[in-house]
Design an enzyme around this catalytic site. Structure first.
Site, short mmCIF file in Angstrom:
data_model
loop_
_atom_site.label_atom_id
_atom_site.label_comp_id
_atom_site.label_asym_id
_atom_site.label_seq_id
_atom_site.Cartn_x
_atom_site.Cartn_y
_atom_site.Cartn_z
N LYS A 22 0.84 -1.20 0.00
CA LYS A 22 0.00 0.00 0.00
C LYS A 22 0.88 1.26 0.00
O LYS A 22 0.65 2.18 -0.77
CB LYS A 22 -0.88 0.02 1.23
CG LYS A 22 -1.57 1.35 1.51
CD LYS A 22 -2.50 1.31 2.72
CE LYS A 22 -1.78 1.51 4.01
NZ LYS A 22 -1.45 2.90 4.35
N ASN A 23 1.92 1.27 0.84
CA ASN A 23 2.70 2.49 1.03
C ASN A 23 3.76 2.71 -0.04
O ASN A 23 4.47 3.72 0.00
CB ASN A 23 3.32 2.50 2.44
CG ASN A 23 2.23 2.65 3.50
OD1 ASN A 23 1.08 2.97 3.19
ND2 ASN A 23 2.58 2.39 4.75
N CYS A 116 -4.82 12.23 12.75
CA CYS A 116 -5.66 11.03 12.75
C CYS A 116 -5.46 10.33 14.10
O CYS A 116 -4.88 10.88 15.02
CB CYS A 116 -5.29 10.11 11.59
SG CYS A 116 -3.61 9.51 11.73
N ARG A 121 0.52 14.40 12.93
CA ARG A 121 0.95 14.20 11.55
C ARG A 121 1.17 15.52 10.79
O ARG A 121 0.50 15.84 9.82
CB ARG A 121 -0.03 13.31 10.79
CG ARG A 121 -0.62 12.14 11.54
CD ARG A 121 0.08 10.80 11.44
NE ARG A 121 0.51 10.27 10.21
CZ ARG A 121 -0.08 9.29 9.52
NH1 ARG A 121 -1.24 8.84 9.91
NH2 ARG A 121 0.49 8.80 8.44
N ASP A 305 4.46 0.47 12.14
CA ASP A 305 3.23 -0.12 11.59
C ASP A 305 3.03 -1.56 12.03
O ASP A 305 1.98 -2.15 11.75
CB ASP A 305 3.23 -0.06 10.06
CG ASP A 305 3.10 1.36 9.57
OD1 ASP A 305 3.30 1.59 8.36
OD2 ASP A 305 2.82 2.24 10.39
N ARG A 397 -8.74 -0.45 4.71
CA ARG A 397 -7.89 0.55 4.07
C ARG A 397 -6.54 -0.05 3.71
O ARG A 397 -5.90 0.39 2.75
CB ARG A 397 -7.65 1.73 5.03
CG ARG A 397 -8.88 2.54 5.34
CD ARG A 397 -8.53 3.78 6.12
NE ARG A 397 -7.47 4.54 5.45
CZ ARG A 397 -6.98 5.68 5.93
NH1 ARG A 397 -7.44 6.18 7.06
NH2 ARG A 397 -6.04 6.32 5.28
#
Ligand code: EPZ
Length: 429
Positions: A22-23, A116, A121, A305, A397
């Site tokens: 994803k990243n 978030c 952030r 993560d 997500r």
């Protein structure tokens, strides 16, 4: 709203395939804005965040097409340099279109991404880089406007922290800048390297990606290219920890051993066997994990993560562990939910002390953020009884078909949508 039901106690066996990262996909999709030809991306994961990035790019005038598991982009007639507020609020990674738009159009208007569940952030380092390259930055009403009427020029940019997003945004902004840009204290994550490799394949002049000093010499244009996204090391680590917490013997197909060294080392410390094999890694867990201590840092350190997932594992370790989270100031939202399942955890600022318990018990829990959600699924694999997980849209997500992949290796897990078991329907069809 979907929920996921997990009934613990099953050991895991078999093979699980890791999807594209994803990243890496998100910045590379944003970088398609720099190309004057067609970009064809493969190994793109089927995730809500990827769909959101497609929506952002289409709002900017990019033509996006799906062809099987590939995504095709054409950005040769951009109409808009303003990213839509609702989409930026939905996904902060949308801010990664700022650098390419500034490089390509010389101007960008983009809403400040909000904080978030895991922290404030900020984006000060992104803007520091843009200003160093000659952009003028104005902020009004929560919207950032960056303009570079005379184009961007090379600059030496020092990042106070090795920010992944700032490194990526400045890297993309510098591709057409006149002269050389040097990014110092750059992020070294594999996803940054994948973005740099993609840009080089399009014709960019980039050296040092993967080190803390990246040098870019601006070029006049970037062409279309076909490119395959790297596998997702965080998804791979999540399934490695799933095997560790449930017990079993699982082969993680497509995991890249050099990308998961930190998690492999920590799992070895707690007594889990991780064996590198061609095409992936094999994880064997046949006893209760030992405690260990973890400090999250930028790559190649232990990834933030995977911190929630490791906390779930250490919740059932045979002793007390300490986790120190140094990357995000608010990444302990999973603690309260794990405690509902019987975990014994107390936090002091950025540190969590986890006193391992013999068993967790199933409970109704809510997902506060993406990786916390993964941690709750993993805890459910181990807990006695049933765990009902709500707000699973956070999980969708960043994880492709998490319940299908876990069920395929023996977990008793299903997704329920409006009271109907979706997983059972999939089995019947
Ligand atoms: C990327 O976020 C990832 N997201 C995150 O993954 C990941 O946790 C994070 O990098 C760290 O590895 C994507 O790649 C889309 P940072 P990013 O900028 O770029 C501070 C997931 O679960 N900072 O490296 O936003 C910041 O506050 C997500 O997939 C500044 O101070 O992270 C944080 O403390 C969650 N100023 C630290 O740097 C800035 O201008 C690291 O943030 C930018 C960041």
């Amino acid at each position: 709203m979907d929920t996921i039901l997990v009934r613990g106690g099953r050991r895991l066996h078999g093979k699980v395939s890791i999807s594209g990262a994803k990243n890496a996909a998100l910045p590379i999709m944003a970088a398609s804005l720099l190309s004057d030809g067609e970009v064809v991306l493969s190994n793109i994961p089927d995730l809500d965040d990827v769909s959101t990035m497609c929506d952002v790019l289409e709002a900017l005038g990019v033509r996006v097409r799906r062809a099987g598991s590939r995504l095709l982009f054409r950005a040769d007639n951009l109409e808009e340099n303003e990213a839509p507020y609702p989409l930026i609020r939905k996904m902060r990674a949308s801010f990664l279109v700022a650098g390419p738009l500034l490089a390509r159009l010389g101007a960008v208007r983009i809403p400040l991404p909000g904080g978030c569940a895991i922290g404030l952030r900020p984006i000060d380092l992104h803007l520091k880089g843009f200003m160093a390259m000659g952009a003028e930055i104005r902020q009004d009403g929560g919207v950032i406007e960056a303009v570079a009427p005379r184009g961007l020029h090379g600059a030496r940019v020092y990042l106070d922290v090795p920010s992944v997003g700032a490194t990526e945004n400045i890297l993309m902004a510098s591709c057409f800048a006149s002269g050389e840009t040097i990014i110092e204290n750059a992020a070294r994550e594999p996803e940054v390297v994948d973005l740099a490799n993609f840009l080089v394949r399009m014709g960019a002049d980039i050296r040092g990606a993967g080190t803390s000093a990246i040098r870019v010499t601006g070029v006049s244009r970037l062409s279309g290219v076909a490119y395959e996204i790297i596998p997702d090391r965080i998804e791979a680590g999540t399934y490695m920890i799933a095997c560790a917490i449930a017990g079993g013997d699982v082969f993680i197909r497509n995991a890249v051993p050099e990308h998961i060294r930190a998690i492999a080392a920590k799992l070895a410390e707690v007594g889990v066997r991780v064996i590198e094999a061609d095409g992936g890694v094999r994880v064997i867990a046949d006893k209760r994990p030992a405690p260990t201590d973890i400090t999250t840092t930028a790559y190649p350190g232990f990834p933030t993560d995977l911190q929630p997932q490791m906390m779930a594992l250490l919740s059932v370790a045979a002793g007390t562990s300490v986790i120190t989270e140094t990357v995000f100031e608010g990444r302990f939202m999973h603690v309260a939910e794990l405690k509902r399942m019987g975990a014994r955890i107390r936090t002091e600022n950025q540190t969590a002390i986890i006193e391992g318990v013999g068993e967790l018990s199933g409970a109704r829990v809510r997902v506060p953020d993406l990786r916390a959600g993964a941690a709750l699924v993993l805890a459910g694999l181990r807990a006695e009884g049933e765990t009902e997980i709500s707000d699973v849209h956070h999980i969708d997500r960043g994880y492709e078909s998490i319940e299908a992949k876990l069920r395929a290796i023996g977990a008793d897990i299903e997704r329920v949508s409006d009271g109907v078991s979706v997983s059972r329907i999939a089995q019947v069809l």
